[in-house]
Design a protein around this motif. Sequence first.
Motif, PDB file in Angstrom:
ATOM      1  N   ARG A  62     -57.151  15.585 164.071  1.00 34.39           N
ATOM      2  CA  ARG A  62     -56.583  16.753 163.389  1.00 34.39           C
ATOM      3  C   ARG A  62     -55.055  16.681 163.342  1.00 34.39           C
ATOM      4  O   ARG A  62     -54.444  17.046 162.328  1.00 34.39           O
ATOM      5  CB  ARG A  62     -57.019  18.035 164.083  1.00 34.39           C
ATOM      6  N   LEU A  63     -54.440  16.236 164.444  1.00 38.84           N
ATOM      7  CA  LEU A  63     -52.984  16.089 164.452  1.00 38.84           C
ATOM      8  C   LEU A  63     -52.536  15.047 163.429  1.00 38.84           C
ATOM      9  O   LEU A  63     -51.537  15.231 162.727  1.00 38.84           O
ATOM     10  CB  LEU A  63     -52.490  15.707 165.849  1.00 38.84           C
ATOM     11  N   TRP A  64     -53.271  13.944 163.341  1.00 37.83           N
ATOM     12  CA  TRP A  64     -52.973  12.883 162.379  1.00 37.83           C
ATOM     13  C   TRP A  64     -53.081  13.435 160.951  1.00 37.83           C
ATOM     14  O   TRP A  64     -52.193  13.233 160.124  1.00 37.83           O
ATOM     15  CB  TRP A  64     -53.935  11.724 162.600  1.00 37.83           C
ATOM     16  N   ASP A  65     -54.187  14.112 160.681  1.00 36.69           N
ATOM     17  CA  ASP A  65     -54.393  14.681 159.346  1.00 36.69           C
ATOM     18  C   ASP A  65     -53.332  15.731 159.022  1.00 36.69           C
ATOM     19  O   ASP A  65     -52.838  15.796 157.898  1.00 36.69           O
ATOM     20  CB  ASP A  65     -55.780  15.301 159.224  1.00 36.69           C
ATOM     21  N   PHE A  66     -52.983  16.537 160.017  1.00 33.67           N
ATOM     22  CA  PHE A  66     -51.978  17.572 159.816  1.00 33.67           C
ATOM     23  C   PHE A  66     -50.628  16.949 159.463  1.00 33.67           C
ATOM     24  O   PHE A  66     -49.913  17.454 158.605  1.00 33.67           O
ATOM     25  CB  PHE A  66     -51.857  18.442 161.068  1.00 33.67           C
ATOM     26  N   GLY A  67     -50.296  15.845 160.123  1.00 34.59           N
ATOM     27  CA  GLY A  67     -49.032  15.158 159.828  1.00 34.59           C
ATOM     28  C   GLY A  67     -48.985  14.670 158.405  1.00 34.59           C
ATOM     29  O   GLY A  67     -47.984  14.846 157.691  1.00 34.59           O
ATOM     30  N   PHE A  68     -50.075  14.060 157.921  1.00 36.43           N
ATOM     31  CA  PHE A  68     -50.096  13.573 156.552  1.00 36.43           C
ATOM     32  C   PHE A  68     -50.195  14.715 155.549  1.00 36.43           C
ATOM     33  O   PHE A  68     -49.659  14.615 154.443  1.00 36.43           O
ATOM     34  CB  PHE A  68     -51.217  12.557 156.350  1.00 36.43           C
ATOM     35  N   ASP A  69     -50.839  15.801 155.931  1.00 31.35           N
ATOM     36  CA  ASP A  69     -50.859  16.972 155.052  1.00 31.35           C
ATOM     37  C   ASP A  69     -49.450  17.547 154.896  1.00 31.35           C
ATOM     38  O   ASP A  69     -49.075  17.992 153.807  1.00 31.35           O
ATOM     39  CB  ASP A  69     -51.803  18.048 155.596  1.00 31.35           C
ATOM     40  N   ALA A  70     -48.677  17.531 155.968  1.00 34.39           N
ATOM     41  CA  ALA A  70     -47.301  18.028 155.894  1.00 34.39           C
ATOM     42  C   ALA A  70     -46.457  17.138 154.986  1.00 34.39           C
ATOM     43  O   ALA A  70     -45.632  17.640 154.205  1.00 34.39           O
ATOM     44  CB  ALA A  70     -46.693  18.094 157.292  1.00 34.39           C
ATOM     45  N   ILE A  71     -46.659  15.832 155.066  1.00 30.68           N
ATOM     46  CA  ILE A  71     -45.927  14.913 154.191  1.00 30.68           C
ATOM     47  C   ILE A  71     -46.338  15.150 152.738  1.00 30.68           C
ATOM     48  O   ILE A  71     -45.485  15.206 151.843  1.00 30.68           O
ATOM     49  CB  ILE A  71     -46.166  13.451 154.612  1.00 30.68           C
ATOM     50  N   ASN A  72     -47.632  15.308 152.504  1.00 30.32           N
ATOM     51  CA  ASN A  72     -48.126  15.581 151.156  1.00 30.32           C
ATOM     52  C   ASN A  72     -47.552  16.888 150.620  1.00 30.32           C
ATOM     53  O   ASN A  72     -47.126  16.975 149.467  1.00 30.32           O
ATOM     54  CB  ASN A  72     -49.653  15.623 151.161  1.00 30.32           C
ATOM     55  N   TRP A  73     -47.525  17.921 151.460  1.00 27.09           N
ATOM     56  CA  TRP A  73     -46.966  19.213 151.079  1.00 27.09           C
ATOM     57  C   TRP A  73     -45.494  19.075 150.710  1.00 27.09           C
ATOM     58  O   TRP A  73     -45.050  19.571 149.664  1.00 27.09           O
ATOM     59  CB  TRP A  73     -47.141  20.186 152.244  1.00 27.09           C
ATOM     60  N   ALA A  74     -44.707  18.392 151.535  1.00 31.58           N
ATOM     61  CA  ALA A  74     -43.276  18.227 151.274  1.00 31.58           C
ATOM     62  C   ALA A  74     -43.048  17.401 150.007  1.00 31.58           C
ATOM     63  O   ALA A  74     -42.156  17.704 149.207  1.00 31.58           O
ATOM     64  CB  ALA A  74     -42.597  17.567 152.473  1.00 31.58           C
ATOM     65  N   TRP A  75     -43.852  16.362 149.799  1.00 28.39           N
ATOM     66  CA  TRP A  75     -43.714  15.508 148.628  1.00 28.39           C
ATOM     67  C   TRP A  75     -43.971  16.301 147.343  1.00 28.39           C
ATOM     68  O   TRP A  75     -43.236  16.169 146.368  1.00 28.39           O
ATOM     69  CB  TRP A  75     -44.658  14.321 148.744  1.00 28.39           C
ATOM     70  N   ARG A  76     -44.997  17.119 147.336  1.00 25.51           N
ATOM     71  CA  ARG A  76     -45.312  17.922 146.138  1.00 25.51           C
ATOM     72  C   ARG A  76     -44.187  18.886 145.803  1.00 25.51           C
ATOM     73  O   ARG A  76     -43.803  19.024 144.647  1.00 25.51           O
ATOM     74  CB  ARG A  76     -46.611  18.692 146.340  1.00 25.51           C
ATOM     75  N   TYR A  77     -43.618  19.568 146.814  1.00 26.95           N
ATOM     76  CA  TYR A  77     -42.520  20.487 146.559  1.00 26.95           C
ATOM     77  C   TYR A  77     -41.254  19.742 146.154  1.00 26.95           C
ATOM     78  O   TYR A  77     -40.465  20.235 145.342  1.00 26.95           O
ATOM     79  CB  TYR A  77     -42.257  21.396 147.757  1.00 26.95           C
ATOM     80  N   PHE A  78     -41.052  18.554 146.726  1.00 21.05           N
ATOM     81  CA  PHE A  78     -39.904  17.738 146.311  1.00 21.05           C
ATOM     82  C   PHE A  78     -40.015  17.382 144.831  1.00 21.05           C
ATOM     83  O   PHE A  78     -39.051  17.527 144.071  1.00 21.05           O
ATOM     84  CB  PHE A  78     -39.821  16.464 147.158  1.00 21.05           C
ATOM     85  N   LEU A  79     -41.182  16.923 144.413  1.00 24.04           N
ATOM     86  CA  LEU A  79     -41.363  16.553 143.007  1.00 24.04           C
ATOM     87  C   LEU A  79     -41.208  17.760 142.088  1.00 24.04           C
ATOM     88  O   LEU A  79     -40.580  17.661 141.028  1.00 24.04           O
ATOM     89  CB  LEU A  79     -42.731  15.906 142.796  1.00 24.04           C
ATOM     90  N   LEU A  80     -41.755  18.883 142.477  1.00 23.89           N
ATOM     91  CA  LEU A  80     -41.653  20.096 141.671  1.00 23.89           C
ATOM     92  C   LEU A  80     -40.197  20.519 141.520  1.00 23.89           C
ATOM     93  O   LEU A  80     -39.744  20.851 140.415  1.00 23.89           O
ATOM     94  CB  LEU A  80     -42.489  21.211 142.307  1.00 23.89           C
ATOM     95  N   GLY A  81     -39.455  20.492 142.593  1.00 26.51           N
ATOM     96  CA  GLY A  81     -38.039  20.866 142.530  1.00 26.51           C
ATOM     97  C   GLY A  81     -37.205  19.838 141.799  1.00 26.51           C
ATOM     98  O   GLY A  81     -36.262  20.188 141.070  1.00 26.51           O
ATOM     99  N   ALA A  82     -37.530  18.558 141.978  1.00 25.78           N
ATOM    100  CA  ALA A  82     -36.761  17.494 141.338  1.00 25.78           C
ATOM    101  C   ALA A  82     -36.874  17.547 139.826  1.00 25.78           C
ATOM    102  O   ALA A  82     -35.950  17.135 139.118  1.00 25.78           O
ATOM    103  CB  ALA A  82     -37.221  16.131 141.866  1.00 25.78           C
TER     104      ALA A  82
END
Length: 101
Positions: A62-82
């Motif tokens: 769960r910690l592993w998945d949570f870490g990659f979910d956080a990266i995915n979340w940040a990447w999506r918002y980065f692309l949206l803002g960019a």
Amino acid sequence: MQHDVRDLPAGSADALHRFLGGSPLAVAFRLILLSILVGVVLAAIGFDPWNIIHSIRMLFQRLWDFGFDAINWAWRYFLLGAVIVIPVWFLSRLFGAPRGR
């Protein structure tokens, strides 16, 4: 002094009290309360006392998945803002007032 208390050997009850850090009943009570508290915390994060190895493995998964979910979340918002920020920045640099050096 000849009959100083420190020179006398400790009794077995005294040694047990010193080893436990208090009276046996008080120590047992504190250990029971602490065990219940830790059990509640471990149950909240998904540990199962009957299958502790599986619970530990699932916790790390769960910690592993949570870490990659956080990266995915940040990447999506980065692309949206960019999509907005990069063109606005580029246009402001392209059409902005020339800066004297």
